[in-house]
Design a protein around this motif. Structure first.
Motif, mmCIF file in Angstrom:
data_model
loop_
_atom_site.group_PDB
_atom_site.id
_atom_site.type_symbol
_atom_site.label_atom_id
_atom_site.label_comp_id
_atom_site.label_asym_id
_atom_site.label_seq_id
_atom_site.Cartn_x
_atom_site.Cartn_y
_atom_site.Cartn_z
ATOM 1 N N TYR A 273 38.420 33.135 39.801
ATOM 2 C CA TYR A 273 37.197 32.695 40.456
ATOM 3 C C TYR A 273 36.699 31.414 39.814
ATOM 4 O O TYR A 273 37.042 31.105 38.663
ATOM 5 N N THR A 275 33.241 29.067 39.174
ATOM 6 C CA THR A 275 31.786 28.994 39.191
ATOM 7 C C THR A 275 31.358 27.635 38.666
ATOM 8 O O THR A 275 32.113 26.945 37.982
ATOM 9 N N THR A 298 38.365 33.072 46.076
ATOM 10 C CA THR A 298 37.759 33.277 47.382
ATOM 11 C C THR A 298 36.818 32.118 47.664
ATOM 12 O O THR A 298 36.066 31.695 46.781
ATOM 13 N N GLU A 301 32.435 34.497 48.390
ATOM 14 C CA GLU A 301 32.442 35.851 47.816
ATOM 15 C C GLU A 301 31.791 36.872 48.729
ATOM 16 O O GLU A 301 32.044 38.080 48.604
ATOM 17 N N LEU A 304 34.209 39.333 50.672
ATOM 18 C CA LEU A 304 35.109 40.239 49.976
ATOM 19 C C LEU A 304 34.973 41.671 50.450
ATOM 20 O O LEU A 304 35.951 42.425 50.488
ATOM 21 N N TYR A 389 36.713 45.308 43.768
ATOM 22 C CA TYR A 389 35.999 44.267 44.515
ATOM 23 C C TYR A 389 34.537 44.196 44.081
ATOM 24 O O TYR A 389 33.956 43.110 43.998
ATOM 25 N N TYR A 393 32.715 40.906 42.599
ATOM 26 C CA TYR A 393 31.513 40.370 43.231
ATOM 27 C C TYR A 393 30.375 40.276 42.218
ATOM 28 O O TYR A 393 29.594 39.313 42.225
ATOM 29 N N TYR A 396 30.244 37.027 40.245
ATOM 30 C CA TYR A 396 29.628 35.865 40.899
ATOM 31 C C TYR A 396 28.112 35.890 40.696
ATOM 32 O O TYR A 396 27.485 34.856 40.475
#
Length: 423
Positions: A273, A275, A298, A301, A304, A389, A393, A396
């Motif tokens: 990921y 950021t 992704t 996000e 997802l 998942y 998530y 994030y």
């Protein structure tokens, strides 16, 4: 009095490996490849474990609105001893950027641009991209020659290096290989609007003084507008009003482009990921990556936890492509979002993360982040599940909290966003 947490160095992420010689923002365990199936993409040169930071990239250019008095307007980082521009009240400089020639032109273009909405708010980002192009070469003739050579070369080439201003600009220019696919009937008016802002400055008009050079500049604006429109990452909210070109008016907090981040392809089951923190774009591994395996992130996000039909719809609407990742192609992997892994679900650490209803102190935040990565490491050999998942998530959300903590020095967010269901 409550003891203040020492946050020194926390917001200066570092690569977990030596930097790549040709791509210094990449760890030396990554390489960029290019083929017909995947286009330009990022591949592992060796096995990479969960939690490893493999990219720390300074945005090629960026602009912030809500934090403009806390960040350097050129370097885009939060640093001490910021000084305001001598001519306007909208830009701050760190010691290394004071007197920068970029803002000397930007400042005269439109000192009220910070209050602008919708497309107009992009204009200073586009102007900055033109100034970066001009600054990468010794004179306008070199810039024109470079652009002509770029246009005659392979439109989807992978960069050989990103270690100097010329190679970075070449890579930026090639982010959008086929501008004809982006039809916007208002594009000529938009280009002309921004072109007039820049060419109206005496310092610029002296450089682009001939009719041929002015035509070149206008075409260059057009290409930059298309690249930025398709690749810029923005934090914004909609106002419900219409703008100059009848587009939805949105208020923008921040614009940014990372060239290297654009080489990561999308997957609905990502193994990494990206950021943004304090002007940097950071890539961290989420699932074990094998040698020669592609690293995917992704692009949104929020998708997802959605079923395939909704993900495909959202990706087509936002990013104009049909996802063909493993999760979208394999029914068994797709069904994993509905399957619960009891081992993870009953893990006390997992339960403690998602039972956290609020985060008011920094140590709690650090603990949540460490626990999330700890779970991903502990269950790295476990197949995808709803719990995996959820953990991804949550990271994030934690990244957003980390950014806000860096700027505000507090923990303003509550943890209710972690409590996501898959019903």
């Amino acid at each position: 009095m409550e003891k203040e947490t020492d946050r020194s160095g926390i917001f200066e992420p570092k690569l977990d490996y030596a930097p790549n010689e040709m791509f210094p923002c990449f760890a030396d365990v990554l390489k960029i490849e290019n083929n017909h199936q995947h286009g330009r993409h990022v591949v592992a040169k060796e096995d990479i474990d969960v939690g490893k930071t493999v990219m720390v990239d300074q945005s090629y250019f960026a602009e912030t609105f809500n934090l403009k008095y806390r960040r350097c307007g050129i370097f885009f980082r939060e640093v001490e001893n910021l000084k305001p521009c001598n001519k306007c009240t909208f830009t701050m400089f760190c010691p290394r950027c004071e007197g920068n020639s970029f803002h000397d032109i930007e400042c005269d273009v439109n000192p009220t641009y910070f209050g602008c909405l919708s497309f107009a708010s992009f204009r200073m980002v586009i102007i900055r991209s033109i100034l970066l192009a001009m600054n990468a070469f010794d004179d306008i003739d070199q810039l024109i020659a470079a652009v002509e050579e770029i246009l005659s070369s392979d439109a989807v080439e992978a960069p050989e290096s990103l270690s100097d201003p010329q190679s970075k600009y070449r890579a930026f220019f090639k982010l959008q290989p086929n501008s004809k696919e982006n039809v916007d009937e208002k594009l000529p008016q938009k280009i002309y609007l921004i072109y007039r802002l820049l060419i109206g400055q005496s310092k610029v008009s002296k450089i682009f003084h001939s009719e041929a050079s002015k035509r070149f500049l206008m075409h260059l604006f057009g290409h930059h507008v298309i690249v930025i429109k398709n690749w810029i990452r923005s934090d914004r909210y909609k106002t419900g009003r219409k703008g100059l070109f009848n587009e939805d008016i949105e208020v923008y907090y921040e614009h940014r482009i990372s060239i290297t981040a654009s080489y990561f392809n999308h997957s609905c089951s990502p193994n990494a990921y990206i950021t943004a923190q304090n002007g940097l774009n950071i890539a961290v591994v989420l699932r074990p990556v094998r040698k020669n395996e592609q690293l995917c992130v992704t692009y949104d996000e929020q998708i997802l936890m959605k079923p395939k039909t909704e993900r495909q719809r959202d990706l087509q609407s936002k990013f104009k492509f049909q996802c063909k990742c493993d999760r979208c192609k394999q029914p068994q992997l797709e069904s994993s979002t509905l399957n619960s892994n009891l081992r993870i679900k009953l893990d006390p650490i997992f339960q403690s993360i998602f039972e956290s209803r609020s985060v008011h102190d920094y140590q709690t935040f650090l603990s949540l982040k460490a626990n999330a990565f700890g779970l991903l490491k502990k269950y790295k050999k476990v197949a995808w599940s709803a719990e995996v998942y959820r953990i991804i998530y949550s990271l994030y959300t934690l990244a957003l909290m980390e950014t806000e903590t860096a700027t505000a020095g507090s923990m303003p967010f509550t943890g209710h966003i972690f409590n996501i269901t898959f019903d």
